[in-house]
Design an enzyme around this catalytic site. Sequence first.
Site, PDB file in Angstrom:
ATOM      1  N   ASP A 163       0.870  -1.172   0.000  1.00 24.32           N
ATOM      2  CA  ASP A 163       0.000   0.000   0.000  1.00 24.32           C
ATOM      3  C   ASP A 163       0.908   1.223   0.000  1.00 24.32           C
ATOM      4  O   ASP A 163       2.137   1.118  -0.154  1.00 24.32           O
ATOM      5  CB  ASP A 163      -1.011  -0.043   1.161  1.00 24.32           C
ATOM      6  CG  ASP A 163      -0.406   0.249   2.522  1.00 24.32           C
ATOM      7  OD1 ASP A 163       0.832   0.423   2.613  1.00 24.32           O
ATOM      8  OD2 ASP A 163      -1.161   0.306   3.512  1.00 24.32           O
ATOM      9  N   CYS A 181       3.460  -2.714   3.883  1.00 20.11           N
ATOM     10  CA  CYS A 181       2.535  -1.641   4.240  1.00 20.11           C
ATOM     11  C   CYS A 181       3.250  -0.767   5.267  1.00 20.11           C
ATOM     12  O   CYS A 181       4.481  -0.806   5.370  1.00 20.11           O
ATOM     13  CB  CYS A 181       1.186  -2.180   4.710  1.00 20.11           C
ATOM     14  SG  CYS A 181       1.184  -3.051   6.286  1.00 20.11           S
ATOM     15  N   THR A 231       3.250  -0.876   8.599  1.00 19.46           N
ATOM     16  CA  THR A 231       3.868  -1.682   9.663  1.00 19.46           C
ATOM     17  C   THR A 231       4.194  -3.107   9.231  1.00 19.46           C
ATOM     18  O   THR A 231       4.949  -3.793   9.927  1.00 19.46           O
ATOM     19  CB  THR A 231       2.903  -1.795  10.856  1.00 19.46           C
ATOM     20  OG1 THR A 231       1.683  -2.399  10.375  1.00 19.46           O
ATOM     21  CG2 THR A 231       2.606  -0.431  11.467  1.00 19.46           C
ATOM     22  N   HIS A 266      12.307 -22.272   9.814  1.00 19.78           N
ATOM     23  CA  HIS A 266      11.443 -23.022  10.741  1.00 19.78           C
ATOM     24  C   HIS A 266       9.958 -22.991  10.374  1.00 19.78           C
ATOM     25  O   HIS A 266       9.258 -23.964  10.639  1.00 19.78           O
ATOM     26  CB  HIS A 266      11.613 -22.469  12.163  1.00 19.78           C
ATOM     27  CG  HIS A 266      12.908 -22.886  12.798  1.00 19.78           C
ATOM     28  ND1 HIS A 266      13.176 -22.701  14.131  1.00 19.78           N
ATOM     29  CD2 HIS A 266      14.015 -23.480  12.262  1.00 19.78           C
ATOM     30  CE1 HIS A 266      14.396 -23.162  14.411  1.00 19.78           C
ATOM     31  NE2 HIS A 266      14.925 -23.628  13.288  1.00 19.78           N
ATOM     32  N   HIS A 302      10.402 -29.419  12.029  1.00 18.85           N
ATOM     33  CA  HIS A 302       9.580 -28.238  11.727  1.00 18.85           C
ATOM     34  C   HIS A 302       8.437 -28.574  10.768  1.00 18.85           C
ATOM     35  O   HIS A 302       7.428 -27.874  10.742  1.00 18.85           O
ATOM     36  CB  HIS A 302      10.460 -27.122  11.172  1.00 18.85           C
ATOM     37  CG  HIS A 302      11.578 -26.773  12.090  1.00 18.85           C
ATOM     38  ND1 HIS A 302      11.359 -26.182  13.320  1.00 18.85           N
ATOM     39  CD2 HIS A 302      12.917 -26.976  11.995  1.00 18.85           C
ATOM     40  CE1 HIS A 302      12.520 -26.030  13.933  1.00 18.85           C
ATOM     41  NE2 HIS A 302      13.481 -26.499  13.168  1.00 18.85           N
TER      42      HIS A 302
HETATM   43  C1  RB5 Z   1      -2.110   2.766   6.271  1.00 21.54           C
HETATM   44  O1  RB5 Z   1      -2.168   4.041   6.824  1.00 21.54           O
HETATM   45  C2  RB5 Z   1      -1.654   1.765   7.322  1.00 21.54           C
HETATM   46  O2  RB5 Z   1      -2.704   1.501   8.196  1.00 21.54           O
HETATM   47  C3  RB5 Z   1      -1.152   0.510   6.679  1.00 21.54           C
HETATM   48  O3  RB5 Z   1      -0.095   0.811   5.811  1.00 21.54           O
HETATM   49  C4  RB5 Z   1      -0.618  -0.563   7.591  1.00 21.54           C
HETATM   50  O4  RB5 Z   1       0.337  -0.045   8.463  1.00 21.54           O
HETATM   51  C5  RB5 Z   1      -1.620  -1.373   8.281  1.00 21.54           C
HETATM   52  O5  RB5 Z   1      -1.302  -2.326   9.014  1.00 21.54           O
END
Ligand code: RB5
Length: 150
Positions: free
Chosen positions: A8, A65, A67, A98, A133
């Site tokens: 994203d 994304c 995070t 693993h 595993h």
């Molecule tokens: C987008 O703002 C953010 O929520 C997305 O990139 C991600 O971090 C979601 O887990």
Amino acid sequence: MKVYLGCDHGGLNIKNAIIEYLKENGMDYTDFGCYTDESVDYPVYAYKVATAVADDNTSLGILCCGTGIGISMAANKVKGIRAAVCTNEFMAEMTRRHNNSNIIALGGRIIDEPTAVKLADIFLNTEFEGDRHTKRVDMITAIENGTFEV
Ligand code: RB5
């Protein structure tokens, strides 16, 4: 080995850095987007990459994304997908050795571009160890299939 990528807006920069690395190394890849920093919904790209990886068990996926969390959660809803959020080199190595992960999920607001490239490199070049595993990964699959018994 084919590599499928998606992101994203929060993961665009690190995905682009990883694509440069794939090009430099002559690797076969498909980028499902997004392609600009316009705000988009990460489940769309998670779904595209996860279904492609699930259809080709010789492939691996890279999802990015903000995070790595949301996009991994969405990818893990697709049958056959083991997507792992990784923030350091040890995680990237161990989730292949693993967990036999088939998608690595990275956060563009968590790690910088050189780190993302390094983690992708480790992920793509580390093999599953098998042995003890295998039984554990098979248990994950049994949970997914509704056949797991404790
Ligand atoms: C987008 O703002 C953010 O929520 C997305 O990139 C991600 O971090 C979601 O887990």
